[in-house]
Scaffold this motif. Structure first.
Motif, PDB file in Angstrom:
ATOM      1  N   LEU A 115       1.357   6.461  -3.690  1.00 15.45           N
ATOM      2  CA  LEU A 115       1.131   5.350  -2.759  1.00 15.45           C
ATOM      3  C   LEU A 115       2.482   4.830  -2.310  1.00 15.45           C
ATOM      4  O   LEU A 115       3.309   4.464  -3.147  1.00 15.45           O
ATOM      5  N   HIS A 116       2.705   4.833  -1.012  1.00 13.97           N
ATOM      6  CA  HIS A 116       4.004   4.381  -0.507  1.00 13.97           C
ATOM      7  C   HIS A 116       4.232   2.919  -0.899  1.00 13.97           C
ATOM      8  O   HIS A 116       3.328   2.099  -0.827  1.00 13.97           O
ATOM      9  N   ARG A 117       5.441   2.632  -1.342  1.00 13.39           N
ATOM     10  CA  ARG A 117       5.798   1.271  -1.760  1.00 13.39           C
ATOM     11  C   ARG A 117       7.037   0.812  -1.031  1.00 13.39           C
ATOM     12  O   ARG A 117       7.935   1.619  -0.779  1.00 13.39           O
ATOM     13  N   PHE A 118       7.081  -0.467  -0.762  1.00 11.76           N
ATOM     14  CA  PHE A 118       8.272  -1.049  -0.143  1.00 11.76           C
ATOM     15  C   PHE A 118       9.452  -0.942  -1.110  1.00 11.76           C
ATOM     16  O   PHE A 118      10.583  -0.682  -0.707  1.00 11.76           O
ATOM     17  N   GLU A 119       9.170  -1.097  -2.398  1.00 10.39           N
ATOM     18  CA  GLU A 119      10.224  -0.993  -3.404  1.00 10.39           C
ATOM     19  C   GLU A 119      10.445   0.500  -3.697  1.00 10.39           C
ATOM     20  O   GLU A 119       9.490   1.262  -3.798  1.00 10.39           O
TER      21      GLU A 119
END
Lengths: 263, 277
Positions: A115-119
């Motif tokens: 899942l793509h994460r900003f962090e």
């Protein structure tokens, strides 16, 4: 026929990986296997010792197996080539068991969901892992399932090698996809300067192997942040596996697209 | 659905109205076009100039429809702006009524108060206003219904919705769906996470939303954002036509930020803002 394997767990990231590969399977001739590396304590810390612990671990493994089987079955209704999961028994570290499976079964493409994460932490952890560093085949990291029509972008900050191009062509034979090529020159400039059209010589002679698939070559100069908009809206982004703390890893960490890392 | 569009003589009102008209073409919602003026004219009524502006807004909405698809009463040149209550004027025409209501009103008084009063009177589901209205922040804070603050046209083809632990109502989802059509945009969902258990709940919702929007033919991009990085995320990733936030009683935004802070944070951005309630 392309031999593909997806490492799955009972989570959304794995569903995304399955859906992405199944979408790919509509245009490529491929088999789609699934594997799950069982962990005795994957749902928490071990309790007690002796037969109590063994019974508890057995129950956890059974529960994990059931969840993974349910997930695959629910996706098989929309993806017929998707094979039932192979379970890798607990023991060695997960990465070792998967790497061994990739080698022994001669898979052409290894797929995982994230899942793509900003962090950036999890992304960096993945690309820095031994599994990724030593994988014997290309790795597809599925983060979203955009339609194939959004196109394929190849990003590079150095010369292409013949090995990379050949790996790519084993997955996508010549002319099966239209490629855009982005040659990145990293600097500290806060705004990205894009040259609309660049010479193939800038990325090396190996590019000639791809020539009929290439739609456009452009060069961009700027900081990874300033280039983020350029890697935001594609069906697939192709790259070599970047070093953990490199401008390229920073750029790719900002992309919500699915990424293909070539050895 | 009932939409209240707050309008004044600022050129941005015309842009806001053109956006709303596209929404009306898709939804056939009941709508009130509300003109807001601080005081009556020296003759004790509404200035002819403002009445004419409201009439033009009315015509502009009707012209957004094909004549055969018009759900509202057609334009009527023979109308009057009658004071139906002290300080509340309504355009009265003689044309047959349509299958949906389009009401043109003018309220005299403090903009925040008059817009909120009208929203309560007509039980509106959505208040729409442009971003230069002085009252936008107060209305965003105090309204009981959803509020859409329209900024200058910014067509990035992406809208962002923040997803959290709290319930997301069917009405909110339909509103987001309409906005995706209105802005001709793909939807980015940012699941807000703080601890592991919450992440699992968010993942289940994301999975459900992927199916929901895919069935509607809308491309969905999913990602996770730590609550502690939320402000940085909004500031750094500013590439959206519209930012959507759920402001329910239990929502994270309501708990962690005052609506004022959210409004201020977004005021500096170029995206339009939809606060869902």
């Amino acid at each position: 026929m392309l031999k593909t394997v997806i490492a799955i767990d009972a989570n959304l990231a794995s569903r995304i990986a399955i859906r992405y590969v199944c979408q790919l399977g509509r245009s490529l001739d491929m088999t789609i296997s699934t594997i799950h590396a069982l962990e005795p304590g994957e749902e928490g810390h071990a309790i007690a010792t002796g037969w109590v612990r063994q019974t508890w671990e057995g129950a956890v493994v059974r529960e994990a197996k059931e969840q993974v089987i349910r997930l695959v079955k629910s996706e098989q209704t929309r993806c017929r080539p998707l094979e039932s999961p192979l379970f890798l028994p607990p023991g060695q570290p997960r990465a070792d068991r998967i790497a061994e499976q990739l080698r022994s079964s001669h898979f052409d493409l290894f797929v995982e969901g994230l899942l793509h994460r900003f962090e950036r932490d999890q992304f960096l952890e993945k690309i820095g892992s031994r599994l990724y560093r030593e994988a014997p085949c290309p790795i597809l990291l599925a983060q979203n399932v955009p339609p194939w029509a959004k196109g394929v972008l190849w990003v590079s900050d150095g010369m292409l090698t013949e090995q990379m191009v050949e790996s790519f062509l084993r997955i996508f034979p010549v002319q099966s996809v239209e490629l855009k090529f982005l040659n990145c020159r990293f600097s500290k400039s806060p705004s990205a300067a894009v040259q609309g059209s660049s010479s193939p010589n800038e990325v090396g002679p190996a590019l000639s192997l791809l020539e009929s698939s290439i739609k456009n070559i452009s060069t961009v100069e700027g900081s990874p942040s300033s280039m983020a908009a350029l890697v935001r809206d594609h069906s697939l982004i192709v790259s070599s596996l970047p070093r953990e703390n490199s401008p390229m890893s920073e750029l790719l960490s900002k992309s919500p697209c699915t990424l293909l890392f070539l050895p | 659905m009932r939409i209240l569009v707050a309008l004044d003589q600022d050129p941005r009102s015309a842009h806001t109205l053109s956006q709303v008209t596209r929404l009306l073409v898709n939804t056939w919602a009941n709508v009130t076009l509300l003109g807001v003026v601080p005081g009556k004219s020296s003759e004790g009524g509404i200035s002819k100039d403002f009445v004419e502006t409201m009439n033009q807004y009315h015509q502009a909405v009707l012209q957004g429809f094909d004549a055969q698809d018009l759900p509202y009463a057609p334009a009527d040149d023979d109308y009057e702006m009658a004071e139906i209550q002290p300080g509340l004027f309504e355009k009265i025409g003689h044309a047959d009524s349509g299958i949906k209501e389009l009401t043109v009103r003018i309220r005299v008084g403090n903009p925040t108060q008059t817009i909120l009063e009208e929203a309560a009177d007509c039980s509106s589901d959505l208040i729409v206003l442009h971003s230069d209205m002085d009252s936008q922040q107060k209305i965003a804070t105090k309204a009981d219904c959803s509020v859409l603050i329209v900024k200058e046209e910014r067509d990035t083809g992406k809208i962002i919705c923040f997803l959290e632990d709290d319930l997301l109502s069917q009405k909110s989802l339909e509103m987001i769906n309409q906005m995706a059509v209105l802005f001709n945009a793909e939807i980015e969902i940012a699941g807000l996470r703080d601890k592991q258990a919450m992440e699992e709940v968010i993942e289940k919702k994301l999975n459900w939303l992927m199916r929901y929007f895919n069935r509607k033919g809308i491309q969905l991009w999913v990602q996770l954002v730590a609550l502690s990085s939320l402000e940085q995320f909004i500031l750094e990733e500013d590439h959206w036509s519209l930012v959507t936030m759920w402001m329910g009683e239990k929502s994270i935004f309501k708990r962690l930020f005052s609506v004022n802070k959210v409004a201020k944070l977004l005021q500096s951005r170029k995206s339009s803002v939809l606060l869902l309630r």
